[in-house]
Design a protein around this motif. Structure first.
Motif, PDB file in Angstrom:
ATOM      1  N   MET A  85       0.818  -1.216   0.000  1.00 33.74           N
ATOM      2  CA  MET A  85       0.000   0.000   0.000  1.00 33.74           C
ATOM      3  C   MET A  85       0.851   1.264   0.000  1.00 33.74           C
ATOM      4  SD  MET A  85      -3.045  -0.905  -0.345  1.00 33.74           S
ATOM      5  CE  MET A  85      -2.585  -2.371  -1.212  1.00 33.74           C
ATOM      6  N   ALA A  86       2.001   1.243   0.679  1.00 35.49           N
ATOM      7  CA  ALA A  86       2.878   2.421   0.689  1.00 35.49           C
ATOM      8  C   ALA A  86       3.386   2.734  -0.713  1.00 35.49           C
ATOM      9  CB  ALA A  86       4.044   2.183   1.643  1.00 35.49           C
ATOM     10  N   ALA A  87       3.817   1.703  -1.419  1.00 36.88           N
ATOM     11  CA  ALA A  87       4.320   1.924  -2.783  1.00 36.88           C
ATOM     12  C   ALA A  87       3.194   2.334  -3.724  1.00 36.88           C
ATOM     13  CB  ALA A  87       5.008   0.661  -3.286  1.00 36.88           C
ATOM     14  N   LEU A  88       2.046   1.662  -3.597  1.00 34.99           N
ATOM     15  CA  LEU A  88       0.907   2.019  -4.460  1.00 34.99           C
ATOM     16  C   LEU A  88       0.435   3.444  -4.203  1.00 34.99           C
ATOM     17  CD1 LEU A  88      -1.430  -1.100  -4.660  1.00 34.99           C
ATOM     18  CD2 LEU A  88      -0.251   0.052  -6.530  1.00 34.99           C
ATOM     19  N   ASN A  89       0.444   3.876  -2.940  1.00 34.06           N
ATOM     20  CA  ASN A  89      -0.014   5.224  -2.625  1.00 34.06           C
ATOM     21  C   ASN A  89       0.895   6.279  -3.230  1.00 34.06           C
ATOM     22  OD1 ASN A  89      -1.801   7.052  -1.304  1.00 34.06           O
ATOM     23  ND2 ASN A  89      -0.202   7.415   0.204  1.00 34.06           N
ATOM     24  N   LEU A  90       2.162   5.992  -3.336  1.00 29.82           N
ATOM     25  CA  LEU A  90       3.064   6.942  -3.963  1.00 29.82           C
ATOM     26  C   LEU A  90       2.868   6.988  -5.478  1.00 29.82           C
ATOM     27  CD1 LEU A  90       4.805   8.044  -1.654  1.00 29.82           C
ATOM     28  CD2 LEU A  90       6.747   7.443  -3.058  1.00 29.82           C
ATOM     29  N   LEU A  91       2.594   5.840  -6.062  1.00 30.15           N
ATOM     30  CA  LEU A  91       2.406   5.775  -7.510  1.00 30.15           C
ATOM     31  C   LEU A  91       1.049   6.323  -7.931  1.00 30.15           C
ATOM     32  CD1 LEU A  91       3.918   2.245  -8.139  1.00 30.15           C
ATOM     33  CD2 LEU A  91       4.985   4.461  -8.618  1.00 30.15           C
ATOM     34  N   LEU A  92       0.018   5.996  -7.163  1.00 35.62           N
ATOM     35  CA  LEU A  92      -1.352   6.431  -7.458  1.00 35.62           C
ATOM     36  C   LEU A  92      -1.917   7.116  -6.224  1.00 35.62           C
ATOM     37  CD1 LEU A  92      -2.463   3.002  -8.948  1.00 35.62           C
ATOM     38  CD2 LEU A  92      -1.791   5.013 -10.273  1.00 35.62           C
ATOM     39  N   ARG A  93      -2.015   8.407  -6.244  1.00 39.13           N
ATOM     40  CA  ARG A  93      -2.381   9.181  -5.058  1.00 39.13           C
ATOM     41  C   ARG A  93      -3.788   8.853  -4.524  1.00 39.13           C
ATOM     42  NH1 ARG A  93       1.871  11.596  -2.503  1.00 39.13           N
ATOM     43  NH2 ARG A  93       3.403  12.027  -4.112  1.00 39.13           N
ATOM     44  N   ASP A  94      -4.702   8.417  -5.356  1.00 35.12           N
ATOM     45  CA  ASP A  94      -6.069   8.127  -4.913  1.00 35.12           C
ATOM     46  C   ASP A  94      -6.190   6.802  -4.183  1.00 35.12           C
ATOM     47  OD1 ASP A  94      -6.973  10.508  -5.933  1.00 35.12           O
ATOM     48  OD2 ASP A  94      -7.519   9.655  -7.882  1.00 35.12           O
ATOM     49  N   VAL A  95      -5.135   6.021  -4.146  1.00 39.60           N
ATOM     50  CA  VAL A  95      -5.174   4.737  -3.447  1.00 39.60           C
ATOM     51  C   VAL A  95      -5.489   4.947  -1.972  1.00 39.60           C
ATOM     52  CG1 VAL A  95      -3.710   2.813  -2.667  1.00 39.60           C
ATOM     53  CG2 VAL A  95      -3.704   3.501  -5.055  1.00 39.60           C
ATOM     54  N   TYR A  96      -4.999   6.036  -1.390  1.00 39.68           N
ATOM     55  CA  TYR A  96      -5.241   6.328   0.019  1.00 39.68           C
ATOM     56  C   TYR A  96      -6.739   6.337   0.320  1.00 39.68           C
ATOM     57  CZ  TYR A  96      -5.593   9.057   4.302  1.00 39.68           C
ATOM     58  OH  TYR A  96      -5.908   9.484   5.556  1.00 39.68           O
ATOM     59  N   HIS A  97      -7.509   6.981  -0.523  1.00 41.83           N
ATOM     60  CA  HIS A  97      -8.955   7.077  -0.302  1.00 41.83           C
ATOM     61  C   HIS A  97      -9.657   5.748  -0.570  1.00 41.83           C
ATOM     62  CE1 HIS A  97      -8.445  11.351   0.217  1.00 41.83           C
ATOM     63  NE2 HIS A  97      -7.796  11.405  -0.934  1.00 41.83           N
ATOM     64  N   LEU A  98      -9.206   5.036  -1.573  1.00 44.75           N
ATOM     65  CA  LEU A  98      -9.813   3.748  -1.893  1.00 44.75           C
ATOM     66  C   LEU A  98      -9.537   2.702  -0.818  1.00 44.75           C
ATOM     67  CD1 LEU A  98      -9.032   3.568  -5.702  1.00 44.75           C
ATOM     68  CD2 LEU A  98     -11.205   4.116  -4.620  1.00 44.75           C
ATOM     69  N   ILE A  99      -8.364   2.765  -0.212  1.00 41.25           N
ATOM     70  CA  ILE A  99      -8.003   1.793   0.818  1.00 41.25           C
ATOM     71  C   ILE A  99      -8.920   1.918   2.022  1.00 41.25           C
ATOM     72  CG2 ILE A  99      -6.205   1.223   2.517  1.00 41.25           C
ATOM     73  CD1 ILE A  99      -5.874   0.019  -0.263  1.00 41.25           C
ATOM     74  N   GLY A 100      -9.262   3.132   2.400  1.00 43.15           N
ATOM     75  CA  GLY A 100     -10.184   3.318   3.532  1.00 43.15           C
ATOM     76  C   GLY A 100     -11.515   2.634   3.287  1.00 43.15           C
ATOM     77  N   VAL A 101     -12.048   2.810   2.102  1.00 45.64           N
ATOM     78  CA  VAL A 101     -13.321   2.177   1.744  1.00 45.64           C
ATOM     79  C   VAL A 101     -13.157   0.661   1.652  1.00 45.64           C
ATOM     80  CG1 VAL A 101     -15.087   2.003  -0.049  1.00 45.64           C
ATOM     81  CG2 VAL A 101     -14.153   4.238   0.552  1.00 45.64           C
ATOM     82  N   ALA A 102     -12.088   0.214   1.006  1.00 47.63           N
ATOM     83  CA  ALA A 102     -11.867  -1.220   0.839  1.00 47.63           C
ATOM     84  C   ALA A 102     -11.679  -1.923   2.183  1.00 47.63           C
ATOM     85  CB  ALA A 102     -10.655  -1.469  -0.056  1.00 47.63           C
ATOM     86  N   LEU A 103     -10.954  -1.303   3.106  1.00 44.90           N
ATOM     87  CA  LEU A 103     -10.760  -1.914   4.422  1.00 44.90           C
ATOM     88  C   LEU A 103     -12.059  -1.962   5.219  1.00 44.90           C
ATOM     89  CD1 LEU A 103      -7.275  -0.556   5.540  1.00 44.90           C
ATOM     90  CD2 LEU A 103      -7.867  -2.856   4.792  1.00 44.90           C
ATOM     91  N   THR A 104     -12.904  -0.961   5.056  1.00 46.66           N
ATOM     92  CA  THR A 104     -14.204  -0.987   5.729  1.00 46.66           C
ATOM     93  C   THR A 104     -15.067  -2.119   5.191  1.00 46.66           C
ATOM     94  OG1 THR A 104     -14.101   1.400   6.076  1.00 46.66           O
ATOM     95  CG2 THR A 104     -16.270   0.368   6.257  1.00 46.66           C
ATOM     96  N   VAL A 105     -15.092  -2.281   3.887  1.00 49.50           N
ATOM     97  CA  VAL A 105     -15.853  -3.381   3.287  1.00 49.50           C
ATOM     98  C   VAL A 105     -15.266  -4.721   3.735  1.00 49.50           C
ATOM     99  CG1 VAL A 105     -16.418  -4.516   1.100  1.00 49.50           C
ATOM    100  CG2 VAL A 105     -16.637  -2.035   1.311  1.00 49.50           C
ATOM    101  N   TRP A 106     -13.949  -4.823   3.755  1.00 53.03           N
ATOM    102  CA  TRP A 106     -13.282  -6.057   4.178  1.00 53.03           C
ATOM    103  C   TRP A 106     -13.619  -6.392   5.635  1.00 53.03           C
ATOM    104  CZ3 TRP A 106      -7.254  -6.831   3.832  1.00 53.03           C
ATOM    105  CH2 TRP A 106      -6.948  -8.184   3.921  1.00 53.03           C
ATOM    106  N   MET A 107     -13.659  -5.352   6.488  1.00 55.83           N
ATOM    107  CA  MET A 107     -14.001  -5.582   7.883  1.00 55.83           C
ATOM    108  C   MET A 107     -15.413  -6.137   8.016  1.00 55.83           C
ATOM    109  SD  MET A 107     -14.267  -3.020  11.139  1.00 55.83           S
ATOM    110  CE  MET A 107     -15.893  -2.465  10.708  1.00 55.83           C
ATOM    111  N   PHE A 108     -16.351  -5.578   7.266  1.00 57.33           N
ATOM    112  CA  PHE A 108     -17.726  -6.057   7.351  1.00 57.33           C
ATOM    113  C   PHE A 108     -17.915  -7.416   6.682  1.00 57.33           C
ATOM    114  CE2 PHE A 108     -18.688  -1.590   8.377  1.00 57.33           C
ATOM    115  CZ  PHE A 108     -19.384  -1.817   9.553  1.00 57.33           C
ATOM    116  N   MET A 109     -16.993  -7.804   5.799  1.00 60.73           N
ATOM    117  CA  MET A 109     -17.046  -9.142   5.208  1.00 60.73           C
ATOM    118  C   MET A 109     -16.442 -10.192   6.139  1.00 60.73           C
ATOM    119  SD  MET A 109     -16.049  -8.377   1.225  1.00 60.73           S
ATOM    120  CE  MET A 109     -15.522 -10.040   1.000  1.00 60.73           C
ATOM    121  N   THR A 110     -15.796  -9.739   7.204  1.00 62.91           N
ATOM    122  CA  THR A 110     -15.191 -10.644   8.177  1.00 62.91           C
ATOM    123  C   THR A 110     -16.101 -10.719   9.393  1.00 62.91           C
ATOM    124  OG1 THR A 110     -13.020  -9.923   7.430  1.00 62.91           O
ATOM    125  CG2 THR A 110     -13.103 -11.091   9.511  1.00 62.91           C
ATOM    126  N   PRO A 111     -16.590 -11.909   9.732  1.00 67.86           N
ATOM    127  CA  PRO A 111     -17.510 -12.011  10.871  1.00 67.86           C
ATOM    128  C   PRO A 111     -16.807 -11.753  12.204  1.00 67.86           C
ATOM    129  CG  PRO A 111     -17.216 -14.158   9.833  1.00 67.86           C
ATOM    130  CD  PRO A 111     -16.420 -13.176   9.058  1.00 67.86           C
TER     131      PRO A 111
END
Length: 184
Positions: A85-111
């Protein structure tokens, strides 16, 4: 060196989690030994559940020796994910915002806040089979809450995924590292 930041964040998160682990163990000890459930005070639904089959009881066991192994596997997974994620965030600046959403979805997919059995009843058991965080959470739950040994195939599968994520993340990070000064 830039490799230190993901290591620092992983170690600080593990220390923070270890403090929470002590609190969780105290809670399990309280509910298991100090304040065990009284069969007379059980609701009819709880009695029906208890009579339907074996009921998991809170408690500790020798399985607590698995906690350092689970923490180590989690740290390896987190470190690899952090490098990626650190390398991706430097290459693609919007990854930071997408990761927050993706981690929230991942958390809710985990019982975590709901039983895994409900997911399986809904016909979505395949989500649990594909979710490595469920494997880790279920292993922690077995060891910390019920005093059971984690399932060896589940822990082995998580170990393989953790190592793969670490290898992929660190390799990607190190290959992109020469580009970091230009991107900053």
């Amino acid at each position: 060196p830039s490799e230190v930041l993901p290591v620092y964040l992983t170690v600080s998160s593990i220390i923070n989690m270890s403090i929470g682990l002590v609190i969780a163990l105290l809670g399990v000890a309280f509910f298991a030994w100090v304040n065990p459930p009284d069969p007379v005070q059980l609701t009819p639904e709880q009695l029906a559940l208890a009579s339907a089959g074996p009921v998991r009881i809170l408690g500790f066991g020798l399985s607590l020796v698995c906690i350092p192994m689970l923490i180590l596997l989690q740290a390896v997974f987190m470190l690899g994910f952090g490098y990626l994620m650190a390398a991706l965030n430097l290459l693609l600046r919007d990854v930071y915002h997408l990761i927050g959403v993706a981690l929230t979805v991942w958390m809710f997919m985990t019982p975590i806040f709901y039983p895994a059995g409900e997911v399986q009843k809904a016909g979505l058991g395949w989500v649990l089979k594909l979710n490595p965080m469920y494997w880790l959470i279920d292993s922690y739950r077995r060891v910390l809450i019920y005093g059971e040994w984690p399932k060896i195939p589940v822990v082995a599968a998580f170990a393989i995924v953790a190592l793969l994520v670490f290898l992929l993340g660190s390799t990607f990070f190190l290959r992109q590292k020469p580009r970091f000064p230009d991107l900053l």
